[in-house]
Design a protein around this motif. Structure first.
Motif, PDB file in Angstrom:
ATOM      1  N   GLN A  27       0.843  -1.186   0.000  1.00 41.33           N
ATOM      2  CA  GLN A  27       0.000   0.000   0.000  1.00 41.33           C
ATOM      3  C   GLN A  27       0.883   1.241   0.000  1.00 41.33           C
ATOM      4  N   ALA A  28       0.381   2.293  -0.605  1.00 43.83           N
ATOM      5  CA  ALA A  28       1.117   3.548  -0.644  1.00 43.83           C
ATOM      6  C   ALA A  28       0.237   4.659  -0.094  1.00 43.83           C
ATOM      7  N   VAL A  29       0.847   5.533   0.702  1.00 40.11           N
ATOM      8  CA  VAL A  29       0.163   6.735   1.184  1.00 40.11           C
ATOM      9  C   VAL A  29       0.987   7.924   0.710  1.00 40.11           C
ATOM     10  N   ILE A  30       0.463   8.624  -0.285  1.00 39.07           N
ATOM     11  CA  ILE A  30       1.241   9.634  -0.983  1.00 39.07           C
ATOM     12  C   ILE A  30       0.649  11.021  -0.746  1.00 39.07           C
ATOM     13  N   PRO A  31       1.473  11.972  -0.281  1.00 39.86           N
ATOM     14  CA  PRO A  31       0.974  13.340  -0.101  1.00 39.86           C
ATOM     15  C   PRO A  31       0.443  13.913  -1.407  1.00 39.86           C
TER      16      PRO A  31
ATOM     17  N   TYR B 169      -3.811  13.113   1.617  1.00 35.40           N
ATOM     18  CA  TYR B 169      -2.980  11.975   1.256  1.00 35.40           C
ATOM     19  C   TYR B 169      -3.795  11.018   0.405  1.00 35.40           C
ATOM     20  N   ARG B 170      -3.182  10.575  -0.668  1.00 29.67           N
ATOM     21  CA  ARG B 170      -3.845   9.638  -1.557  1.00 29.67           C
ATOM     22  C   ARG B 170      -3.302   8.238  -1.250  1.00 29.67           C
ATOM     23  N   CYS B 171      -4.207   7.310  -1.066  1.00 30.41           N
ATOM     24  CA  CYS B 171      -3.823   5.969  -0.632  1.00 30.41           C
ATOM     25  C   CYS B 171      -4.146   4.959  -1.727  1.00 30.41           C
TER      26      CYS B 171
END
Ligand code: ZN
Length: 71
Positions: free
Chosen positions: A30-34, A39-41
């Motif tokens: 999983q990625a949590v991207i600012p 934040y887009r997950c």
């Protein structure tokens, strides 16, 4: 040759998903991207994409998604 930072930001999650998408649609990463103020997950299964107010919330939602935490 006009590479704005917008396109660069858009490529990062896609590259990440490409790198972990070889697992065949399972929840291996999983990625949590600012993304601005939020934040887009993302998940490697390709079926989970949400926005969170904080990185901690995004990580929590990711754990709920993978079943390692109760909803
Ligand atoms: Zn998943």
């Amino acid at each position: 040759m006009d590479e704005g930072y917008d396109s660069a930001l858009e490529e990062k999650p896609l590259e990440f998903l490409t790198s972990i998408a070889n697992s065949g649609g399972t929840c291996d990463g999983q990625a949590v991207i600012p993304d601005g103020e939020r934040y887009r997950c993302w998940c490697s299964c390709g079926e989970w994409s949400v926005e969170a107010d904080s990185q901690a919330e995004g990580l929590h939602l990711a754990r709920v998604h993978t079943g390692s935490l109760p909803a």
